[in-house]
Design a protein around this motif. Structure first.
Motif, PDB file in Angstrom:
ATOM      1  N   GLU A 173       6.069   6.187  -8.425  1.00 29.67           N
ATOM      2  CA  GLU A 173       4.732   6.351  -7.879  1.00 29.67           C
ATOM      3  C   GLU A 173       3.912   6.920  -8.896  1.00 29.67           C
ATOM      4  O   GLU A 173       3.035   5.694  -8.541  1.00 29.67           O
ATOM      5  CB  GLU A 173       5.011   8.594  -6.988  1.00 29.67           C
ATOM      6  CG  GLU A 173       3.659   8.836  -6.654  1.00 29.67           C
ATOM      7  CD  GLU A 173       3.682  10.254  -6.743  1.00 29.67           C
ATOM      8  OE1 GLU A 173       2.456  11.339  -6.828  1.00 29.67           O
ATOM      9  OE2 GLU A 173       4.740  11.122  -6.537  1.00 29.67           O
ATOM     10  N   ALA A 174       4.669   7.281  -9.862  1.00 30.14           N
ATOM     11  CA  ALA A 174       3.534   6.015 -11.231  1.00 30.14           C
ATOM     12  C   ALA A 174       3.659   4.912 -10.824  1.00 30.14           C
ATOM     13  O   ALA A 174       2.606   3.759 -11.513  1.00 30.14           O
ATOM     14  CB  ALA A 174       4.197   6.115 -12.101  1.00 30.14           C
ATOM     15  N   ALA A 175       4.293   3.560 -11.169  1.00 29.35           N
ATOM     16  CA  ALA A 175       4.356   2.558 -10.397  1.00 29.35           C
ATOM     17  C   ALA A 175       2.993   2.155 -10.071  1.00 29.35           C
ATOM     18  O   ALA A 175       2.136   1.345  -9.939  1.00 29.35           O
ATOM     19  CB  ALA A 175       5.736   1.930 -10.002  1.00 29.35           C
ATOM     20  N   GLY A 176       3.232   2.953  -7.835  1.00 32.27           N
ATOM     21  CA  GLY A 176       2.336   2.272  -7.184  1.00 32.27           C
ATOM     22  C   GLY A 176       1.116   2.824  -8.265  1.00 32.27           C
ATOM     23  O   GLY A 176       0.017   2.631  -8.100  1.00 32.27           O
TER      24      GLY A 176
ATOM     25  N   VAL B 269      -2.496  -4.341  -6.003  1.00 30.60           N
ATOM     26  CA  VAL B 269      -2.433  -3.932  -4.167  1.00 30.60           C
ATOM     27  C   VAL B 269      -1.211  -3.541  -3.802  1.00 30.60           C
ATOM     28  O   VAL B 269      -0.628  -3.463  -3.310  1.00 30.60           O
ATOM     29  CB  VAL B 269      -3.883  -4.430  -4.130  1.00 30.60           C
ATOM     30  CG1 VAL B 269      -3.992  -3.716  -2.825  1.00 30.60           C
ATOM     31  CG2 VAL B 269      -5.204  -4.495  -5.014  1.00 30.60           C
ATOM     32  N   GLY B 270      -0.819  -5.150  -3.912  1.00 28.59           N
ATOM     33  CA  GLY B 270      -0.020  -5.437  -2.005  1.00 28.59           C
ATOM     34  C   GLY B 270       2.079  -4.394  -3.014  1.00 28.59           C
ATOM     35  O   GLY B 270       2.450  -3.578  -2.033  1.00 28.59           O
ATOM     36  N   LEU B 271       1.783  -4.784  -4.296  1.00 28.00           N
ATOM     37  CA  LEU B 271       3.332  -3.965  -5.042  1.00 28.00           C
ATOM     38  C   LEU B 271       3.032  -2.866  -4.814  1.00 28.00           C
ATOM     39  O   LEU B 271       3.561  -1.992  -4.645  1.00 28.00           O
ATOM     40  CB  LEU B 271       3.848  -4.861  -6.026  1.00 28.00           C
ATOM     41  CG  LEU B 271       4.034  -5.606  -6.043  1.00 28.00           C
ATOM     42  CD1 LEU B 271       3.893  -6.644  -7.700  1.00 28.00           C
ATOM     43  CD2 LEU B 271       5.623  -5.806  -5.669  1.00 28.00           C
ATOM     44  N   ALA B 272       1.997  -2.207  -4.594  1.00 26.33           N
ATOM     45  CA  ALA B 272       1.614  -1.157  -4.778  1.00 26.33           C
ATOM     46  C   ALA B 272       1.589  -0.002  -3.896  1.00 26.33           C
ATOM     47  O   ALA B 272       2.324   0.791  -3.646  1.00 26.33           O
ATOM     48  CB  ALA B 272       0.533  -0.096  -5.785  1.00 26.33           C
ATOM     49  N   ASN B 273       1.293  -0.621  -2.275  1.00 27.54           N
ATOM     50  CA  ASN B 273       1.328  -0.082  -1.173  1.00 27.54           C
ATOM     51  C   ASN B 273       2.522  -0.349  -0.565  1.00 27.54           C
ATOM     52  O   ASN B 273       2.448   0.406   1.269  1.00 27.54           O
ATOM     53  CB  ASN B 273      -0.315  -0.788  -0.521  1.00 27.54           C
ATOM     54  CG  ASN B 273      -1.523   0.145  -1.344  1.00 27.54           C
ATOM     55  OD1 ASN B 273      -1.490   1.271  -1.392  1.00 27.54           O
ATOM     56  ND2 ASN B 273      -2.134  -0.565  -2.712  1.00 27.54           N
ATOM     57  N   LEU B 274       2.834  -2.137  -0.307  1.00 31.65           N
ATOM     58  CA  LEU B 274       4.052  -1.923   0.393  1.00 31.65           C
ATOM     59  C   LEU B 274       5.367  -1.582  -0.282  1.00 31.65           C
ATOM     60  O   LEU B 274       6.012  -2.104   0.533  1.00 31.65           O
ATOM     61  CB  LEU B 274       3.706  -4.376   0.460  1.00 31.65           C
ATOM     62  CG  LEU B 274       2.550  -4.149   0.887  1.00 31.65           C
ATOM     63  CD1 LEU B 274       2.828  -5.258   1.174  1.00 31.65           C
ATOM     64  CD2 LEU B 274       2.792  -3.056   2.974  1.00 31.65           C
TER      65      LEU B 274
ATOM     66  N   PHE C  60       6.681   0.156  -4.341  1.00 31.15           N
ATOM     67  CA  PHE C  60       6.508   0.927  -5.197  1.00 31.15           C
ATOM     68  C   PHE C  60       6.405   2.587  -4.415  1.00 31.15           C
ATOM     69  O   PHE C  60       7.133   3.467  -4.397  1.00 31.15           O
ATOM     70  CB  PHE C  60       5.356   1.173  -6.137  1.00 31.15           C
ATOM     71  CG  PHE C  60       5.576  -0.172  -7.330  1.00 31.15           C
ATOM     72  CD1 PHE C  60       7.104  -0.565  -7.200  1.00 31.15           C
ATOM     73  CD2 PHE C  60       4.293  -0.744  -7.727  1.00 31.15           C
ATOM     74  CE1 PHE C  60       7.614  -2.144  -7.646  1.00 31.15           C
ATOM     75  CE2 PHE C  60       4.623  -2.128  -8.747  1.00 31.15           C
ATOM     76  CZ  PHE C  60       6.304  -2.861  -8.669  1.00 31.15           C
ATOM     77  N   LEU C  61       4.789   2.500  -3.356  1.00 31.91           N
ATOM     78  CA  LEU C  61       4.683   4.024  -3.197  1.00 31.91           C
ATOM     79  C   LEU C  61       5.748   4.191  -1.935  1.00 31.91           C
ATOM     80  O   LEU C  61       6.258   5.658  -1.599  1.00 31.91           O
ATOM     81  CB  LEU C  61       3.045   3.883  -2.864  1.00 31.91           C
ATOM     82  CG  LEU C  61       2.174   4.059  -3.953  1.00 31.91           C
ATOM     83  CD1 LEU C  61       0.490   3.790  -3.228  1.00 31.91           C
ATOM     84  CD2 LEU C  61       2.578   4.907  -4.903  1.00 31.91           C
ATOM     85  N   PRO C  62       5.944   3.110  -1.323  1.00 30.01           N
ATOM     86  CA  PRO C  62       6.283   3.584   0.557  1.00 30.01           C
ATOM     87  C   PRO C  62       8.078   3.829  -0.368  1.00 30.01           C
ATOM     88  O   PRO C  62       8.108   4.622   0.187  1.00 30.01           O
ATOM     89  CB  PRO C  62       6.393   2.607   1.122  1.00 30.01           C
ATOM     90  CG  PRO C  62       5.554   2.012   0.483  1.00 30.01           C
ATOM     91  CD  PRO C  62       5.233   1.874  -1.115  1.00 30.01           C
ATOM     92  N   MET C  63       8.801   3.173  -1.416  1.00 25.33           N
ATOM     93  CA  MET C  63      10.012   4.078  -1.601  1.00 25.33           C
ATOM     94  C   MET C  63       9.548   4.894  -2.513  1.00 25.33           C
ATOM     95  O   MET C  63      10.588   5.753  -2.513  1.00 25.33           O
ATOM     96  CB  MET C  63       9.744   2.685  -3.176  1.00 25.33           C
ATOM     97  CG  MET C  63      10.562   1.211  -2.380  1.00 25.33           C
ATOM     98  SD  MET C  63      10.947   0.082  -4.357  1.00 25.33           S
ATOM     99  CE  MET C  63      11.462   1.122  -4.921  1.00 25.33           C
ATOM    100  N   SER C  64       8.904   5.539  -3.334  1.00 23.88           N
ATOM    101  CA  SER C  64       9.303   7.102  -3.824  1.00 23.88           C
ATOM    102  C   SER C  64       8.835   7.707  -3.047  1.00 23.88           C
ATOM    103  O   SER C  64       9.534   9.133  -2.631  1.00 23.88           O
ATOM    104  CB  SER C  64       7.677   6.822  -4.448  1.00 23.88           C
ATOM    105  OG  SER C  64       7.828   8.092  -5.111  1.00 23.88           O
TER     106      SER C  64
END
Length: 246
Positions: free
Chosen positions: A147-150, A193-198, A200-204
């Motif tokens: 989540e922090a990574a996102g 933006v892509g890594l965050a929303n596709l 990191f955040l979904p993984m969290s």
């Protein structure tokens, strides 16, 4: 294998790349190793800075849960606890001592040991709930590194874009290269933006969902053991535990 996680990531990537191609762009223009290094490396560095070593390592290891979820079998838990309650009702609590040697789960073994030792029901619940709270907090703390990574990733992406624009400004003497240079610079923002929303955040969020399932399984075990300690009828214990299953 969690097929929906694989499918979701695939659809997200294909949609973005496909949209780029439909607009007449080239896939190669999105492949910028330097931008990826800045965004991914910078994000991981920031996450490592904020996280204790053990938490970070555990969070990295938990990534496999996104595609290979931890085993959670509520039905088996109900069967096992119901069997314990039946044995206890027929032969007494001490008879459950034989079952401990067959358990691989330390949490279940600990609870069964307390039960065999004659711990009062409320004391047993108190001890086991402290263990559950600690377990949940540690796992969720580890899941939050993603989540922090996102949160960091888009900002690092902007930083990468600014670095790219600085490089472009240093080459203003060649106007023919400005357009391509600016385009390349903004790829870092896409990565961020892509890594965050596709990713990191979904993984969290997926990891937190799995953690909740693991916690519910442990709560079922505690509820069942307390029921046995209270001398509840096995059918009542089984019916109560089935209430945890939707």
């Amino acid at each position: 294998m969690d097929k929906i996680s694989v499918l979701g990531l695939l659809i997200g990537v294909v949609a973005i790349v496909g949209g780029q191609m439909l607009e007449g762009g080239h896939v190669a223009s999105l492949a910028q190793p330097t931008a990826l290094l800045i965004v991914f490396g910078g994000t991981m560095g920031a996450v490592m800075l904020q996280s204790p070593y053990a938490t970070f390592v555990r969070g990295i290891k938990m990534v496999r849960w996104v595609w290979l979820p931890p085993a959670v079998d509520y039905v088996q838990v109900i069967k096992q606890i119901t069997a314990w309650s039946q044995v206890s009702r027929r032969e007494g609590l001490l008879s459950l001592e034989n079952a401990m040697s067959q358990l691989k789960d330390d949490f279940s073994r600990k609870g069964l040991q307390l039960l065999v030792d004659g711990a009062e029901p409320e004391r047993l619940r108190e001890v086991m709930e402290v263990a559950i709270d600690t377990y949940e907090k540690e796992l969720k703390l580890s899941a939050r590194i993603w989540e922090a990574a996102g949160g960091y990733s888009p900002t690092i992406g902007i930083l990468g874009a600014v670095l790219g624009l600085i490089h472009v400004m240093e080459n203003l003497s060649d106007p023919s290269r400005l357009g391509a240079g600016i385009a390349v610079a903004f790829v870092a923002t896409i990565y961020g933006v892509g890594l965050a929303n596709l990713v990191f955040l979904p993984m969290s969020n997926k990891l937190k969902a799995h953690i909740n399932r693991l916690v519910v399984q442990r709560e079922m075990i505690v509820d069942g053991l307390v029921g046995i300690a209270n001398g509840d009828n096995p059918r009542i214990i089984e019916s109560r535990l089935k209430g945890y299953i939707f």
